[in-house]
Design a protein around this motif. Structure first.
Motif, PDB file in Angstrom:
ATOM      1  N   UNK A  37      37.281  27.979  34.348  1.00  9.64           N
ATOM      2  CA  UNK A  37      38.561  28.537  34.782  1.00  9.64           C
ATOM      3  C   UNK A  37      38.392  30.011  35.133  1.00  9.64           C
ATOM      4  N   UNK A  38      38.938  30.389  36.254  1.00 11.97           N
ATOM      5  CA  UNK A  38      38.921  31.795  36.656  1.00 11.97           C
ATOM      6  C   UNK A  38      39.742  32.603  35.658  1.00 11.97           C
ATOM      7  N   UNK A  97      42.289  49.900  37.195  1.00 11.72           N
ATOM      8  CA  UNK A  97      43.712  49.753  37.438  1.00 11.72           C
ATOM      9  C   UNK A  97      43.984  48.986  38.728  1.00 11.72           C
ATOM     10  N   UNK A  98      45.051  49.299  39.418  1.00 14.80           N
ATOM     11  CA  UNK A  98      45.438  48.717  40.705  1.00 14.80           C
ATOM     12  C   UNK A  98      45.679  47.213  40.657  1.00 14.80           C
ATOM     13  N   UNK A  99      46.363  46.754  39.639  1.00 19.86           N
ATOM     14  CA  UNK A  99      46.685  45.337  39.533  1.00 19.86           C
ATOM     15  C   UNK A  99      47.479  44.830  40.727  1.00 19.86           C
ATOM     16  N   UNK A 100      48.356  45.672  41.255  1.00 18.98           N
ATOM     17  CA  UNK A 100      49.213  45.243  42.361  1.00 18.98           C
ATOM     18  C   UNK A 100      48.440  44.994  43.649  1.00 18.98           C
ATOM     19  N   UNK A 101      47.160  45.360  43.696  1.00 22.57           N
ATOM     20  CA  UNK A 101      46.352  45.164  44.898  1.00 22.57           C
ATOM     21  C   UNK A 101      45.361  44.007  44.760  1.00 22.57           C
ATOM     22  N   UNK A 102      45.520  43.177  43.749  1.00 26.49           N
ATOM     23  CA  UNK A 102      44.556  42.103  43.488  1.00 26.49           C
ATOM     24  C   UNK A 102      44.969  40.738  44.013  1.00 26.49           C
ATOM     25  N   UNK A 103      46.131  40.622  44.602  1.00 28.96           N
ATOM     26  CA  UNK A 103      46.645  39.305  45.000  1.00 28.96           C
ATOM     27  C   UNK A 103      45.688  38.554  45.925  1.00 28.96           C
ATOM     28  N   UNK A 104      45.078  39.244  46.884  1.00 25.73           N
ATOM     29  CA  UNK A 104      44.174  38.577  47.832  1.00 25.73           C
ATOM     30  C   UNK A 104      42.967  37.992  47.101  1.00 25.73           C
ATOM     31  N   UNK A 105      42.365  38.793  46.207  1.00 24.06           N
ATOM     32  CA  UNK A 105      41.216  38.311  45.447  1.00 24.06           C
ATOM     33  C   UNK A 105      41.595  37.161  44.517  1.00 24.06           C
ATOM     34  N   UNK A 106      42.771  37.259  43.888  1.00 21.12           N
ATOM     35  CA  UNK A 106      43.228  36.189  43.004  1.00 21.12           C
ATOM     36  C   UNK A 106      43.435  34.907  43.793  1.00 21.12           C
ATOM     37  N   UNK A 107      44.077  35.012  44.935  1.00 22.79           N
ATOM     38  CA  UNK A 107      44.287  33.830  45.784  1.00 22.79           C
ATOM     39  C   UNK A 107      42.954  33.182  46.168  1.00 22.79           C
ATOM     40  N   UNK A 140      53.169  35.853  35.653  1.00 19.22           N
ATOM     41  CA  UNK A 140      54.240  34.942  36.058  1.00 19.22           C
ATOM     42  C   UNK A 140      53.853  34.129  37.284  1.00 19.22           C
ATOM     43  N   UNK A 141      53.160  34.761  38.218  1.00 14.52           N
ATOM     44  CA  UNK A 141      52.796  34.100  39.475  1.00 14.52           C
ATOM     45  C   UNK A 141      51.590  33.172  39.361  1.00 14.52           C
ATOM     46  N   UNK A 142      50.622  33.509  38.485  1.00 12.82           N
ATOM     47  CA  UNK A 142      49.328  32.817  38.525  1.00 12.82           C
ATOM     48  C   UNK A 142      48.856  32.214  37.204  1.00 12.82           C
ATOM     49  N   UNK A 143      49.634  32.258  36.140  1.00  8.72           N
ATOM     50  CA  UNK A 143      49.123  31.826  34.839  1.00  8.72           C
ATOM     51  C   UNK A 143      48.712  30.355  34.783  1.00  8.72           C
ATOM     52  N   UNK A 144      49.219  29.538  35.687  1.00 11.71           N
ATOM     53  CA  UNK A 144      48.822  28.131  35.678  1.00 11.71           C
ATOM     54  C   UNK A 144      47.439  27.917  36.273  1.00 11.71           C
ATOM     55  N   UNK A 145      46.972  28.877  37.081  1.00 10.07           N
ATOM     56  CA  UNK A 145      45.682  28.733  37.748  1.00 10.07           C
ATOM     57  C   UNK A 145      44.638  29.755  37.305  1.00 10.07           C
ATOM     58  N   UNK A 202      41.715  29.534  45.158  1.00  8.91           N
ATOM     59  CA  UNK A 202      41.314  28.595  46.222  1.00  8.91           C
ATOM     60  C   UNK A 202      39.925  28.029  45.951  1.00  8.91           C
ATOM     61  N   UNK A 203      38.993  28.897  45.545  1.00 11.97           N
ATOM     62  CA  UNK A 203      37.632  28.452  45.233  1.00 11.97           C
ATOM     63  C   UNK A 203      37.635  27.489  44.057  1.00 11.97           C
ATOM     64  N   UNK A 204      38.545  27.717  43.122  1.00 15.34           N
ATOM     65  CA  UNK A 204      38.664  26.842  41.953  1.00 15.34           C
ATOM     66  C   UNK A 204      39.066  25.428  42.380  1.00 15.34           C
ATOM     67  N   UNK A 205      39.915  25.326  43.380  1.00 14.37           N
ATOM     68  CA  UNK A 205      40.416  24.031  43.795  1.00 14.37           C
ATOM     69  C   UNK A 205      39.421  23.282  44.690  1.00 14.37           C
ATOM     70  N   UNK A 206      38.484  24.006  45.259  1.00 11.03           N
ATOM     71  CA  UNK A 206      37.475  23.361  46.128  1.00 11.03           C
ATOM     72  C   UNK A 206      36.418  22.618  45.352  1.00 11.03           C
TER      73      UNK A 206
END
Length: 165
Positions: free
Chosen positions: A50-51, A147-157, A76-81, A161-165
Motif C-alpha cells: 500500500x502506498x 512541507x508543501x502538502x497542498x502541492x502533492x495531489x499530482x504525485x498522490x494521484x 479526507x480525499x485519499x485515506x481509502x487508497x 494510479x500505479x497501485x491500481x495497475x
C-alpha cells in the motif's frame, strides 16, 4: 527494570489513543510497534502493498501547525487508497500529554507514531519538520519534500494510479 518501564510506557501509550504508537528498533532493523485493532504490527506490515504518506512533525513546529489542515484534507480525499502516518519527533516522554492534546486540537486523523529516539527520521534521512515522504506500494520514495502538502495531489494521484495497475 527497563522492560518493565517499556511495558508500562506501551500500556500508557495504548490507553491514550488507538491511533498513537511508539517507534522502536529490534535487532538492528527498523521495527515500529503499532497498536491497531489490538494487534501488534510493524511499519513494513502496514505499508506492504500500500502506498503511504509519511508526515514528520513536532508539537512546537509552527510550520507543522500550518500544514495540519492540508494533511487532514488529503486524508479526507485519499485515506481509502493511501496509508497516512503522522510521525511525531518530540524527544521527551513528558510531552505525551502535549502530543495527545495536539492530536485533539488539530483533529489529526492520520495514524500517529511517536518517534522520540528519531529512528524513523534517521532511517528516512529527515532534515527537519515538517517533512513529507510519499512512498509507492513497493515502499520506494516517490517524493520527499519539506512541507508543501497542498502541492502533492499530482504525485498522490500517480501513486494511487500505479497501485491500481
Amino acid at each position: 527494570m527497563r522492560s518493565l518501564f517499556k511495558a508500562l510506557a506501551l500500556t500508557f501509550l495504548s490507553s491514550i489513543s488507538s491511533t498513537f504508537v511508539t517507534a522502536e528498533t529490534n535487532t538492528g532493523h527498523l521495527d515500529v510497534p503499532m497498536f491497531a485493532d489490538g494487534k501488534l504490527s510493524s511499519l513494513a506490515e502496514l505499508s506492504q502493498g500500500q502506498a503511504s504518506l509519511l508526515f514528520f512533525w513536532s508539537v512546537n513546529c509552527s510550520f507543522c501547525k500550518k500544514e495540519m489542515p492540508a494533511l487532514n484534507s488529503l486524508y479526507d480525499s485519499y485515506h481509502q487508497d493511501l496509508r497516512f502516518l503522522a510521525i511525531n519527533q518530540d524527544q521527551d516522554y513528558k510531552s505525551l500529554t502535549q502530543i495527545k492534546n495536539y492530536i485533539e486540537e488539530y483533529h489529526l486523523q492520520a495514524k500517529v507514531i511517536n518517534d522520540p529516539k528519531l529512528y524513523l527520521s534517521s532511517y528516512f534521512k529527515v532534515p527537519g519538520t515538517p517533512t513529507v515522504i510519499l512512498l509507492n506500494k513497493e515502499g520506494y520514495i516517490v517524493k520527499k519534500t519539506h512541507s508543501q502538502l497542498n502541492k502533492l495531489a499530482v504525485e498522490i494521484e500517480q501513486v494511487i494510479k500505479d497501485k491500481q495497475d
